[in-house]
Enzyme design. Structure first.
Site, PDB file in Angstrom:
ATOM      1  N   GLU A 240     -10.811 -19.486   7.593  1.00 46.96           N
ATOM      2  CA  GLU A 240     -10.974 -19.031   8.967  1.00 46.96           C
ATOM      3  C   GLU A 240     -12.453 -18.814   9.272  1.00 46.96           C
ATOM      4  O   GLU A 240     -13.205 -18.305   8.436  1.00 46.96           O
ATOM      5  CB  GLU A 240     -10.202 -17.720   9.171  1.00 46.96           C
TER       6      GLU A 240
ATOM      7  N   LYS B 111      -3.951 -18.032  17.029  1.00 48.26           N
ATOM      8  CA  LYS B 111      -3.805 -16.736  16.373  1.00 48.26           C
ATOM      9  C   LYS B 111      -3.298 -15.700  17.371  1.00 48.26           C
ATOM     10  O   LYS B 111      -3.840 -15.546  18.466  1.00 48.26           O
ATOM     11  CB  LYS B 111      -5.151 -16.304  15.787  1.00 48.26           C
TER      12      LYS B 111
ATOM     13  N   CYS C 185      -4.726 -14.756   8.887  1.00 50.47           N
ATOM     14  CA  CYS C 185      -5.319 -13.459   8.560  1.00 50.47           C
ATOM     15  C   CYS C 185      -4.523 -12.272   9.094  1.00 50.47           C
ATOM     16  O   CYS C 185      -3.505 -11.909   8.523  1.00 50.47           O
ATOM     17  CB  CYS C 185      -6.761 -13.430   9.056  1.00 50.47           C
TER      18      CYS C 185
END
Length: 382
Positions: free
Chosen positions: A80, A179, A213
């Protein structure tokens, strides 16, 4: 027992094997990258300058992708923020973004790079996959125009998304994921996805899901729903800065229990040979994580301390020389969604060398064959 702060950072996209595959086994490569940055606070630059900067990181990605493919990897997962970095303002990030289309467009950017406008990053990622015959999973920025008909449209007239992309060994664009759960530090320059996306893609060795994440941290969507849909595992890396209860492993073998609040962690281990200048600690955390947002975590961990001072336990460590025959780690977690990870020396992942014995009261069993293996877990269970 002592209490110290555990500080770990592994910025890794996740890939989860969701179903059985045509191949019984596959090899996955995961790369952690020291991002080449323009400076502590990126300035506003032209698109041309932004592409030049991103190509510095993409050049590194191409080399590691080539190496991974040569070593027999079927898929590589790149980190990322690895292409352009972080700590942007909204306007300074914009030159680094590209319009990423819906994957249903049937597109190979390596062959037709101008089909959707400026797509230098997508072209390079597609060509990496195509040139080295490997699946490539990467993270980049997406931009989507909007106007006043959309009541949530940002004032600058476009959305900016932290985005994962996937390409197959022919370079074909397979998947796009925005995300959903952003850290507070990301919100000045990225927008939240409008709704959780349950993105998956098929390969010759199984079907994989994508999240990024913070999506895994104490949020039901999309991580839990993704797992429940396929009844399988999801692995991820993230960042922790929390107050752990640690106890030192002072003997070469033994059994320990460490408790914090409602969580008790249990460890059984045997070292093959212990280095006198290395200290290991066993720890537990059960509480509110308050960095980059607030959410509750329960973590059992076995770590190598940075120095022989117990106060260094939990600080970042890259290498280790102490050798273990085995260890078994378990915890009284309040959830069945438990995500184990083992790191070898050099912060390499250790696939195939651990076994999950019980998902509700999870036990992680490790056997390291031979005496040539050295390893240090960054964190064992979270």
């Amino acid at each position: 027992m002592v209490r110290f702060q555990l500080s770990m950072c592994t910025m890794v996209l996740i890939g989860a094997a969701l179903k059985a595959s045509a191949l019984e086994k596959y090899t996955a490569a995961v790369y952690a990258h020291a991002v080449i940055l323009t400076g502590a606070a990126p300035k506003l630059v032209t698109r041309e300058k932004a592409v030049q900067q991103m190509n510095k990181n993409l050049d590194v990605f191409e080399e590691v992708t080539k190496t991974a493919a040569a070593m027999g990897s079927h898929i590589i997962v790149l980190p990322e923020d690895g292409i352009y970095g972080w700590v942007f303002e909204r306007e300074t990030l914009y030159p680094y973004l590209e319009d990423i289309p819906d994957p249903q467009v049937n597109w190979i950017p390596c062959i037709d790079p101008q089909r959707f406008g400026s797509s230098e990053v997508q072209e390079r990622l597609s060509c990496m996959a195509r040139n080295y015959s490997i699946y490539v999973v990467a993270n980049m920025g997406d931009k989507k125009s909007c106007n006043s008909t959309d009541p949530k449209c940002p004032k600058d007239g476009h959305y900016q998304y932290n985005t994962d992309v996937v390409y197959d060994p022919e370079g074909k664009f397979l998947a796009r994921y925005h995300k959903y759960n952003l850290f507070e530090s990301e919100t000045p320059y990225f927008d939240f996805a409008k709704e959780p996306q349950f993105v998956n893609f098929n390969t010759s060795f199984g079907r994989f899901g994508i999240i990024t994440c913070a999506d895994i941290l104490n949020f039901r969507e999309p991580a839990v729903s993704l797992v429940e849909s396929f009844k399988d595992e999801v692995f991820t890396g993230t960042i922790y800065f929390d107050d752990f209860t640690f106890t030192e492993l002072s003997q070469e073998a033994g059994n320990h229990t460490v408790c914090q609040k409602g969580l008790c962690c249990h460890l059984s281990y045997k070292m093959a040979e212990k280095c006198n200048d290395e200290v290991y600690a066993f720890g537990a955390f059960d509480g509110l994580h308050v960095i980059e947002g607030e959410y509750y975590l329960q973590i059992c961990t076995l770590v190598k301390c940075n120095t022989t001072d117990l106060k260094s336990c939990g600080q970042e460590v890259d290498t280790a020389r102490t050798k273990f025959d085995y260890f078994s780690l378990s915890g009284t977690f309040k959830t069945s969604y438990v995500f184990p990870e083992v790191l070898l020396t050099g912060t390499q992942l250790a696939p195939g060398e651990f076994e999950e014995l019980d998902l509700l009261n999870l036990t992680l069993g490790i056997t390291i064959p031979g005496k040539e293996r050295t390893w240090t877990p960054g964190y064992a269970i979270s």
